[in-house]
Design a protein around this motif. Structure first.
Motif: not given
Length: 393
Positions: A209-229
């Motif tokens: 778990f790294t801050l870069g992956a959490a902010v750069g992957i997890a957060l946008p992935l979550f938002i895109v998944t919720m908003a677009s799917q």
């Protein structure tokens, strides 16, 4: 009373749903996993993981609630991964981000305030971020026509013809054409396919778990998944008269995402566009029997998951630019929809444009991907432009 349609009708609707959903976007999934550091075997494992978890989610939700609820992998999320590229910490950090995404989806089910917070992100900005992420992938068919015309031209022509004649099958048939191109290439080269590549396999990765992956992957992935799917998926099901239970759906898909993450699965969610194939009247005139199509979709995904290694091997053996062209064609519809929603409201157009350009730039600052900075830029521009403005009467 009119005679009931045979049960084979919703069953076949489910099979078609799975075939279209899988063949039209599996290349995007493999492209995304490879971009964030997965080896070919880890990518194949990730494809198997999302196939099995979304298949199980379909069966559980459709059977339990007697609705044609279908699940899918997050295609926009996979495109996001492709645009993000490797992060600090490599593949284990990406797997950690997938686990965080699953936890956030579960948290959405357990804590409604999180869902409300995501809903406050203006749709224009969320869609502009998605459009910027998709742009480089959508350019692949165009650049491929120059880089490898003999391989890419047949794929594009197939897609174009069937986009006119049978739009639902345009991308799957483009993939079939790509498979023929791969086969011809192997025959000409005299290459043999290693049988070991065709065997499904699970390759577990210990997450970091790294801050870069959490902010750069997890957060946008979550938002895109919720908003677009997830949100569009609920709306599409409602249009056919089904009220999908939000909390159970998020619990099942969030748990599925978390379970699949160590094997390389990035995210599963409610199906959006493909949801109509099992929920529409064409699946069965009787709405109370269409749930069979949801179960059939899930079982079909489980079967296709058994072929995931073969699909991954096809991508690995393909000539240059052929598979990226298929992936790009698969995203044309999503890109067009995202652009339209991003600029639909004139008052939100400038923030959306800023978001789109930052996302499309691919920049990474302090190890955080462009998708996150695109959201920051869009919200900042919006705040500046809207500060002190009074709503017009």
């Amino acid at each position: 009373m009119p005679e009931a349609a045979p049960l084979t009708r919703p069953i076949m609707a489910g099979v078609v749903t799975a075939l279209v959903g899988f063949t039209s976007s599996f290349a995007v999934v493999l492209t995304g996993l490879k971009a964030v550091g997965a080896t070919p075997s880890q990518s194949a494992s990730g494809l198997l993981a999302v196939s099995l978890t979304m298949g199980a989610a379909c069966v559980v939700l459709a059977w339990r609630y007697r609705m044609p609820i279908t699940s899918a992998w997050s295609t926009p999320g996979a495109a996001l991964l492709a645009a993000t590229g490797a992060v600090e910490g490599g593949w284990p950090a990406a797997v950690g981000a997938f686990l965080i995404t699953g936890a956030l989806i579960l948290l959405t089910a357990l804590w409604p305030a999180l869902g409300a917070l995501i809903a406050r992100i203006p749709p224009s900005i969320a869609q502009a971020m998605l459009a910027g992420v998709l742009l480089p992938l959508c350019l692949a068919p165009i650049t491929g026509l120059v880089e490898n015309p003999w391989g890419v031209v047949p794929v594009v022509l197939t897609w174009l013809v069937f986009a006119r004649l049978a739009p639902r099958w345009a991308v799957p048939l483009a993939f079939v054409t790509a498979s023929v191109v791969v086969a011809i290439s192997l025959i000409q080269a005299g290459s043999a396919v290693d049988a070991a590549l065709l065997v499904p396999r699970v390759e577990l990765t210990a997450p970091t778990f790294t801050l870069g992956a959490a902010v750069g992957i997890a957060l946008p992935l979550f938002i895109v998944t919720m908003a677009s799917q997830n949100v569009p998926g609920i709306a599409i099901m409602r249009s056919f008269g089904y009220e999908v239970p939000w909390r159970p759906a998020m619990l099942v898909t969030g748990l599925g995402t978390a379970i699949g993450a160590p094997a390389g699965g990035h995210a599963i969610n409610l199906a959006a566009i493909s949801a109509a194939l099992a929920a529409a009247p064409d699946a069965d005139p009787d709405p109370k029997r269409r749930w069979v199509g949801g179960v059939s979709t899930g079982i079909s995904y489980l079967v296709l998951g058994g072929c995931s290694a073969a699909f991954a091997a096809l991508v690995l053996l393909a000539p240059h630019a052929v598979i990226p062209a298929v992936a790009g064609l698969a995203l044309f519809g999503a890109f067009g929809s995202a652009v339209q929603q991003a600029i639909d409201d004139p008052g939100e157009r400038l923030p959306a444009v800023a978001t789109f350009l930052v996302a499309a730039s691919g920049i990474a600052v302090v190890g955080v991907s462009a998708a996150f900075w695109a959201l920051v830029a869009g919200l900042l521009v919006r705040a500046v432009l809207h500060t002190g403005k009074r709503p017009q009467r």
